[in-house]
Design an enzyme around this catalytic site. Structure first.
Site, PDB file in Angstrom:
ATOM      1  N   GLU A  18       0.832  -1.205   0.000  1.00  0.00           N
ATOM      2  CA  GLU A  18       0.000   0.000   0.000  1.00  0.00           C
ATOM      3  C   GLU A  18       0.868   1.259   0.000  1.00  0.00           C
ATOM      4  OE1 GLU A  18      -3.495   0.709   2.817  1.00  0.00           O
ATOM      5  OE2 GLU A  18      -2.114   2.322   3.378  1.00  0.00           O
ATOM      6  N   LYS A  23       2.370  14.656  -0.122  1.00  0.00           N
ATOM      7  CA  LYS A  23       1.843  16.032  -0.104  1.00  0.00           C
ATOM      8  C   LYS A  23       2.510  16.952  -1.128  1.00  0.00           C
ATOM      9  CE  LYS A  23      -0.372  16.439   4.335  1.00  0.00           C
ATOM     10  NZ  LYS A  23       0.043  15.323   5.200  1.00  0.00           N
ATOM     11  N   THR A  49      -4.004   4.696  -1.538  1.00  0.00           N
ATOM     12  CA  THR A  49      -5.096   5.112  -0.651  1.00  0.00           C
ATOM     13  C   THR A  49      -5.807   6.324  -1.229  1.00  0.00           C
ATOM     14  OG1 THR A  49      -3.746   6.601   0.684  1.00  0.00           O
ATOM     15  CG2 THR A  49      -3.842   4.298   1.389  1.00  0.00           C
ATOM     16  N   ASP A 110     -12.978   8.210   6.998  1.00  0.00           N
ATOM     17  CA  ASP A 110     -12.927   8.665   8.391  1.00  0.00           C
ATOM     18  C   ASP A 110     -13.769   9.917   8.556  1.00  0.00           C
ATOM     19  OD1 ASP A 110     -11.299   6.758   9.633  1.00  0.00           O
ATOM     20  OD2 ASP A 110      -9.527   7.608   8.664  1.00  0.00           O
ATOM     21  N   TYR A 127     -22.875   4.144   4.321  1.00  0.00           N
ATOM     22  CA  TYR A 127     -21.922   3.099   4.702  1.00  0.00           C
ATOM     23  C   TYR A 127     -21.133   2.628   3.474  1.00  0.00           C
ATOM     24  CZ  TYR A 127     -24.825   2.763   8.891  1.00  0.00           C
ATOM     25  OH  TYR A 127     -25.512   3.045  10.041  1.00  0.00           O
ATOM     26  N   ALA A 128     -20.019   1.971   3.736  1.00  0.00           N
ATOM     27  CA  ALA A 128     -19.221   1.427   2.624  1.00  0.00           C
ATOM     28  C   ALA A 128     -20.053   0.472   1.777  1.00  0.00           C
ATOM     29  CB  ALA A 128     -17.992   0.714   3.185  1.00  0.00           C
TER      30      ALA A 128
HETATM   31  P1  FAD Z   1     -18.197   0.837   7.026  1.00  0.00           P
HETATM   32  O1  FAD Z   1     -17.990  -0.589   6.711  1.00  0.00           O
HETATM   33  O2  FAD Z   1     -19.303   1.548   6.357  1.00  0.00           O
HETATM   34  O3  FAD Z   1     -18.386   0.942   8.609  1.00  0.00           O
HETATM   35  C1  FAD Z   1     -18.398   2.201   9.250  1.00  0.00           C
HETATM   36  C2  FAD Z   1     -19.151   2.087  10.571  1.00  0.00           C
HETATM   37  O4  FAD Z   1     -20.540   1.887  10.296  1.00  0.00           O
HETATM   38  C3  FAD Z   1     -18.710   0.896  11.426  1.00  0.00           C
HETATM   39  O5  FAD Z   1     -18.773   1.284  12.765  1.00  0.00           O
HETATM   40  C4  FAD Z   1     -19.771  -0.146  11.119  1.00  0.00           C
HETATM   41  O6  FAD Z   1     -19.912  -1.056  12.175  1.00  0.00           O
HETATM   42  C5  FAD Z   1     -21.003   0.726  10.957  1.00  0.00           C
HETATM   43  N1  FAD Z   1     -22.023   0.099  10.109  1.00  0.00           N
HETATM   44  C6  FAD Z   1     -21.842  -0.492   8.912  1.00  0.00           C
HETATM   45  N2  FAD Z   1     -23.023  -0.987   8.450  1.00  0.00           N
HETATM   46  C7  FAD Z   1     -23.962  -0.673   9.382  1.00  0.00           C
HETATM   47  C8  FAD Z   1     -25.372  -0.908   9.494  1.00  0.00           C
HETATM   48  N3  FAD Z   1     -26.039  -1.565   8.550  1.00  0.00           N
HETATM   49  N4  FAD Z   1     -26.012  -0.439  10.606  1.00  0.00           N
HETATM   50  C9  FAD Z   1     -25.352   0.235  11.574  1.00  0.00           C
HETATM   51  N5  FAD Z   1     -24.012   0.478  11.527  1.00  0.00           N
HETATM   52  C10 FAD Z   1     -23.323   0.026  10.446  1.00  0.00           C
HETATM   53  N6  FAD Z   1      -9.639   5.913   4.913  1.00  0.00           N
HETATM   54  C11 FAD Z   1      -9.409   6.863   3.960  1.00  0.00           C
HETATM   55  O7  FAD Z   1      -9.829   8.015   4.119  1.00  0.00           O
HETATM   56  N7  FAD Z   1      -8.707   6.552   2.807  1.00  0.00           N
HETATM   57  C12 FAD Z   1      -8.239   5.293   2.578  1.00  0.00           C
HETATM   58  O8  FAD Z   1      -7.633   5.041   1.548  1.00  0.00           O
HETATM   59  C13 FAD Z   1      -8.456   4.280   3.575  1.00  0.00           C
HETATM   60  N8  FAD Z   1      -7.996   3.022   3.391  1.00  0.00           N
HETATM   61  C14 FAD Z   1      -8.257   2.054   4.334  1.00  0.00           C
HETATM   62  C15 FAD Z   1      -7.813   0.745   4.112  1.00  0.00           C
HETATM   63  C16 FAD Z   1      -8.052  -0.250   5.041  1.00  0.00           C
HETATM   64  C17 FAD Z   1      -7.585  -1.652   4.771  1.00  0.00           C
HETATM   65  C18 FAD Z   1      -8.743   0.062   6.248  1.00  0.00           C
HETATM   66  C19 FAD Z   1      -8.988  -1.005   7.274  1.00  0.00           C
HETATM   67  C20 FAD Z   1      -9.192   1.358   6.484  1.00  0.00           C
HETATM   68  C21 FAD Z   1      -8.969   2.367   5.537  1.00  0.00           C
HETATM   69  N9  FAD Z   1      -9.420   3.681   5.718  1.00  0.00           N
HETATM   70  C22 FAD Z   1      -9.184   4.641   4.759  1.00  0.00           C
HETATM   71  C23 FAD Z   1     -10.132   4.060   6.958  1.00  0.00           C
HETATM   72  C24 FAD Z   1     -11.662   3.885   6.839  1.00  0.00           C
HETATM   73  O9  FAD Z   1     -12.180   4.801   5.907  1.00  0.00           O
HETATM   74  C25 FAD Z   1     -12.247   4.151   8.236  1.00  0.00           C
HETATM   75  O10 FAD Z   1     -11.844   3.134   9.115  1.00  0.00           O
HETATM   76  C26 FAD Z   1     -13.746   4.393   8.309  1.00  0.00           C
HETATM   77  O11 FAD Z   1     -14.027   4.958   9.578  1.00  0.00           O
HETATM   78  C27 FAD Z   1     -14.608   3.150   8.156  1.00  0.00           C
HETATM   79  O12 FAD Z   1     -14.665   2.759   6.857  1.00  0.00           O
HETATM   80  P2  FAD Z   1     -15.361   1.378   6.411  1.00  0.00           P
HETATM   81  O13 FAD Z   1     -15.236   1.300   4.957  1.00  0.00           O
HETATM   82  O14 FAD Z   1     -14.886   0.268   7.216  1.00  0.00           O
HETATM   83  O15 FAD Z   1     -16.901   1.729   6.811  1.00  0.00           O
END
Ligand code: FAD
Length: 311
Positions: A18, A23, A49, A110, A127-128
């Site tokens: 990764e 900057k 990222t 985030d 959500y993702a």
């Molecule tokens: P989600 O899977 O949507 O989860 C977010 C929150 O919502 C969690 O608490 C989850 O439990 C909750 N949730 C999900 N579904 C539901 C539902 N149905 N009901 C209620 N709650 C729910 N950030 C960046 O800005 N840029 C990057 O390039 C980046 N790369 C990353 C790479 C990896 C491998 C990891 C692990 C993280 C990365 N991050 C990055 C950080 C990430 O964006 C944050 O951790 C963010 O807060 C959560 O993203 P997620 O995709 O896991 O969200």
């Protein structure tokens, strides 16, 4: 099947790196040089990222294009949906598509620094999993879509069962692989993988591994992600913490031991958070005897899709 599992066990493991968008313009050039050099270490893909915010987001797209088309590296583009209008997401996906990129890591993102809790923007994604579904609907099976997994909980959710349920929803929406948050405790990770499997998550789960560059960076990242550090790691690293070279040497052995334990337990792909630096990752790969040598050159990146059962 048992045959496939055995074939995978005997196969040389694959790995990926990764990088994040730097900057400054000089930083970008330095990173391209480093990426080109690290291409020689034989990764089966690299990922870039998503830099939230205007300039960095543009840079992510540019870097994916350069890595994929100029350097011939199989690339995975991270994409977040926090504070992102659909038109911006469409643009980023189109650029990735046009660059020949076939892998997206779909993330929520985030919360903005000034806010403690994340809030959805009106009309945007929550959500993702919504982003995963959006990409599937727009591009069919063109992209392999990765999603993030959290073996030790994440900032806004520390209920492990709920997190696994939410991970499953991302897979059900069309996710094809998982990359995890960094961790240093192999047992915790392997227990979590077993729980995921029990919950019906059957896609490849790729462990996220952070090589150790300096003691300060190691402590900062571990504290930031709140991951458990086995006491033995502190015992070995604390006494040498002011000697960067010694920390890298001992750190490489510790991370390599962690990798060995994962490989012995059925994990076949290792994902390294390089922090845009080559040396510490190289030392781990050397210790695992995975880097190409003149006796055993990596003529072609390993077929990670095949080895992971994708496509
Ligand atoms: P989600 O899977 O949507 O989860 C977010 C929150 O919502 C969690 O608490 C989850 O439990 C909750 N949730 C999900 N579904 C539901 C539902 N149905 N009901 C209620 N709650 C729910 N950030 C960046 O800005 N840029 C990057 O390039 C980046 N790369 C990353 C790479 C990896 C491998 C990891 C692990 C993280 C990365 N991050 C990055 C950080 C990430 O964006 C944050 O951790 C963010 O807060 C959560 O993203 P997620 O995709 O896991 O969200």
């Amino acid at each position: 099947s048992a045959k496939l599992a055995e074939a995978q066990r005997l196969q040389r493991p694959s790995y990926s790196f990764e990088f994040f968008p730097p900057k400054t313009a000089q930083g970008v050039q330095n990173l391209y040089d480093r990426m080109d050099r690290m291409h020689g270490f034989g990764p089966s893909f690299i990922d870039i990222t998503w830099g939230a915010g205007g300039r960095l987001a543009t840079l992510t797209c540019e870097m994916v294009n350069t890595a994929q088309s100029a350097y011939g590296l199989e690339t995975c583009m991270h994409l977040t949906c926090t504070d992102m209008q659909k038109s911006k997401i469409d643009e980023a996906l189109k650029e990735a598509y046009n660059a020949g990129c076939t892998n997206i890591l779909a993330l929520r993102g985030d919360p903005p620094r000034e806010k403690e809790k994340w809030e959805a923007t009106a009309g945007g994604f929550r959500y993702a999993k919504d982003l995963v579904k959006y990409i599937r609907d727009a591009y069919g099976n063109h992209f392999d879509i990765g999603v993030a997994g959290y073996p030790e909980g994440c900032d806004d959710q520390d209920d492990p069962e709920l997190l696994i349920e939410h991970l499953k929803q991302k897979i059900d929406a069309g996710g094809t692989f998982v990359i995890t948050q960094m961790f240093y405790d192999a047992d915790l990770f392997l227990e979590w993988v077993a729980k995921c499997r029990k919950a019906g998550i059957n896609v490849p789960i790729i462990p996220g591994l952070m090589p150790i560059h300096t003691h300060a960076a190691f402590m900062r990242r571990a504290n930031w992600t709140k991951c458990h550090v086995p006491p033995e790691w502190h015992e070995k690293l604390n006494p040498i913490k002011n000697d960067d070279a010694a920390v890298r040497e001992v750190g490489a052995q510790l991370v390599a031991d962690l990798c060995r334990k994962l490989l012995d337990n059925g994990i076949i792909h290792l994902h390294f958070y390089t922090m845009n630096l080559a040396q510490a990752t190289r030392m781990v790969l050397d210790s695992l005897a995975l880097t190409p040598t003149s006796d055993s050159p990596a003529s072609k990146p390993l077929p990670w899709r095949q080895s992971l059962g994708l496509n």
